[in-house]
Design an enzyme around this catalytic site. Structure first.
Site, PDB file in Angstrom:
ATOM      1  N   HIS A 141     -42.158  30.667 -21.796  1.00 42.52           N
ATOM      2  CA  HIS A 141     -41.237  29.652 -21.280  1.00 42.52           C
ATOM      3  C   HIS A 141     -40.055  30.293 -20.557  1.00 42.52           C
ATOM      4  O   HIS A 141     -39.257  29.589 -19.929  1.00 42.52           O
ATOM      5  CB  HIS A 141     -40.734  28.774 -22.427  1.00 42.52           C
ATOM      6  N   ASP A 178     -62.053  24.402 -13.237  1.00 35.84           N
ATOM      7  CA  ASP A 178     -63.465  24.763 -13.208  1.00 35.84           C
ATOM      8  C   ASP A 178     -63.592  26.217 -12.744  1.00 35.84           C
ATOM      9  O   ASP A 178     -63.335  26.535 -11.587  1.00 35.84           O
ATOM     10  CB  ASP A 178     -64.218  23.824 -12.253  1.00 35.84           C
TER      11      ASP A 178
END
Length: 448
Positions: free
Chosen positions: A162, A392
């Site tokens: 983060h 994908d």
């Protein structure tokens, strides 16, 4: 569920990072973000040829993922660096992203088929490191774990620091990594154009050497018995969300409905707040925090693929009545707060004090954590609009995308479901509060 680690290595960028880019400055939003790794797990079904650990397909698959990760790190080079907290910079000397290969002794459907009964803390075993292990010079900024199930299904667990990335940056990285992987398999798509990520957020909102949000995450591996925070997944169907929006409408004569997200914040927030104010000995003050994406909302607009942390903390603070908080009123308050901060976004680049406007919400949250008049602080993040299901890598899109057990009290994430317009709410509560939340009438009525 037992997970056996097979290998652990560092993946470096395919092309070395130029010396001129060797020191990446972080912005004020990066500084103020909590010390943690953001977890996301992508699950994939076995292909028709199988990909089980027993047939060696896992080896070639991991080699392919490593090679494509190396290529994408050339453009996303800070993810291969190390954060130096003393100088508030990322040392981009191509130390490498961590890549872990593992095998799991269960089938994939034993996780996905569990629904609400899933023990979410088990998913943390599909992550390469503890969520709170960040900001040390030895910590990778990006860590990946590829886990293979006995059925041939597999998962990619992603941890992004983060300190340099919010979910928008991470989702962009994952999407581009997947594109690189498909290209290596010969799956060229002329409609897919490689993104040139922008790494200059510090020039927009310069850092001020501030401390991050004190959320209390430890560097230890997550253990529910120790931190007492449990996570459960609640599914709101498309039809249930429509009913919640109708119920949330403050002006029943108006045709305008609150948004899907604000309505869900209201139904979930009310259930959490009511747990606290039910105790007459506790104060009735509450605070709801929403993360608001800055990108494409400023004037001029910050590009969609601007990297780093680029969000405002939108605060809604009020006092509940003796019988709890009013649902319609809460949705209205959250909606007004979000609209106010969207308007603030427009001024961030032109007002000359964008850093001050950004830090205000973080300051409000920090103060509320020690305010004796506030009994409930809830943090909400909407991930449902990010294209996580587009990842994908050449063997099909994920069948599921999940969070994990994040040991932050009253912390809620929204994920879109793959089909049907439903939304999953990942709710992190104290172990004593979760049964009360599950028994809330609205939660029981609208979740499946």
């Amino acid at each position: 569920m037992n997970v056996e680690i097979l290998s652990r290595e560092l993946i470096k960028p395919y092309t070395s990072t130029p010396p001129s880019l060797g020191r990446y400055k972080i912005s004020i939003v990066d500084e103020l973000s909590p010390v943690m790794n953001v977890p996301t797990i992508f699950y994939y079904a076995a292909d028709i040829h199988g990909s089980g650990i027993e047939n060696g397909t896992s080896i070639s698959r991991c080699m392919h993922l490593k090679k494509s990760l190396s290529r994408v790190l050339t453009r996303f080079y800070p993810f291969a660096g190390r954060y130096v907290k003393e100088s508030y910079m990322v040392d981009c000397s191509d130390q490498g992203a961590e890549f872990v290969e593992a095998k799991v002794d269960i089938r994939l459907d034993e996780i996905i088929g569990q629904g609400k009964d899933l023990k979410v803390e088990l998913l943390n075993s599909l992550l390469p490191r503890p969520i709170g292990a960040g900001d040390e010079i030895t910590d990778p900024v990006l860590a990946i774990q590829v886990s293979f199930f006995t059925c041939g299904g597999w998962a990619i667990g992603v941890l992004s620091s983060h300190r340099i990335a919010d979910i928008s940056t991470t989702s962009t990285l994952i999407k581009e990594w997947a594109i690189e992987a498909k290209l290596l398999l010969g799956g060229y798509d002329e409609n897919q154009v490689a993104v040139t990520p922008l790494w200059n957020s510090a020039s927009l909102f310069p850092g001020q050497k501030l401390s991050g949000l004190p959320l209390g995450l430890t560097r230890a591996k997550e253990n529910v018995e120790d931190h007492k925070i449990v996570t459960k997944k609640f599914l709101f169907s498309k039809s249930a969300i429509s009913k919640i929006r109708e119920k949330a409408r403050l002006d029943k004569s108006s045709d305008r409905l609150p948004t899907r997200v604000q309505s869900l914040w209201g139904i979930i927030g009310k259930a959490i707040i009511d747990i606290y104010v039910a105790d007459p000995e506790k104060p009735r003050g509450f605070l709801i925090i929403q993360a608001v994406n800055i990108r494409e909302r400023t004037d001029p607009p910050i590009p969609k693929h601007q990297c780093g942390n680029l969000y405002l903390i939108s605060t809604t603070q009020s006092v509940a009545g003796e019988k709890g908080v009013d649902f319609e009123g809460l949705v209205y308050q959250c909606t007004c707060s979000a609209k106010r901060d969207v308007e603030i976004c427009k001024m961030l680049l032109s007002a000359g004090d964008g850093g001050r406007l950004i830090s205000q919400g973080f300051n409000d949250l920090t103060k509320s954590l020690t305010n004796p008049e506030i009994s409930s602080v809830s943090l909400f993040s909407d991930w449902s609009k990010f294209p996580l299901y587009e990842a994908d890598f050449g063997w099909g899109k994920p069948v599921w995308v999940s969070s994990a057990n994040i040991p932050l009290r009253n912390n809620v994430y929204l994920f879109s479901e793959k089909f049907g317009g439903s939304i999953e709410a990942w709710v992190n509560l104290h172990i004593d509060d979760m049964p009360k939340f599950e028994q809330d009438p609205n939660i029981m009525e609208f979740t499946t």
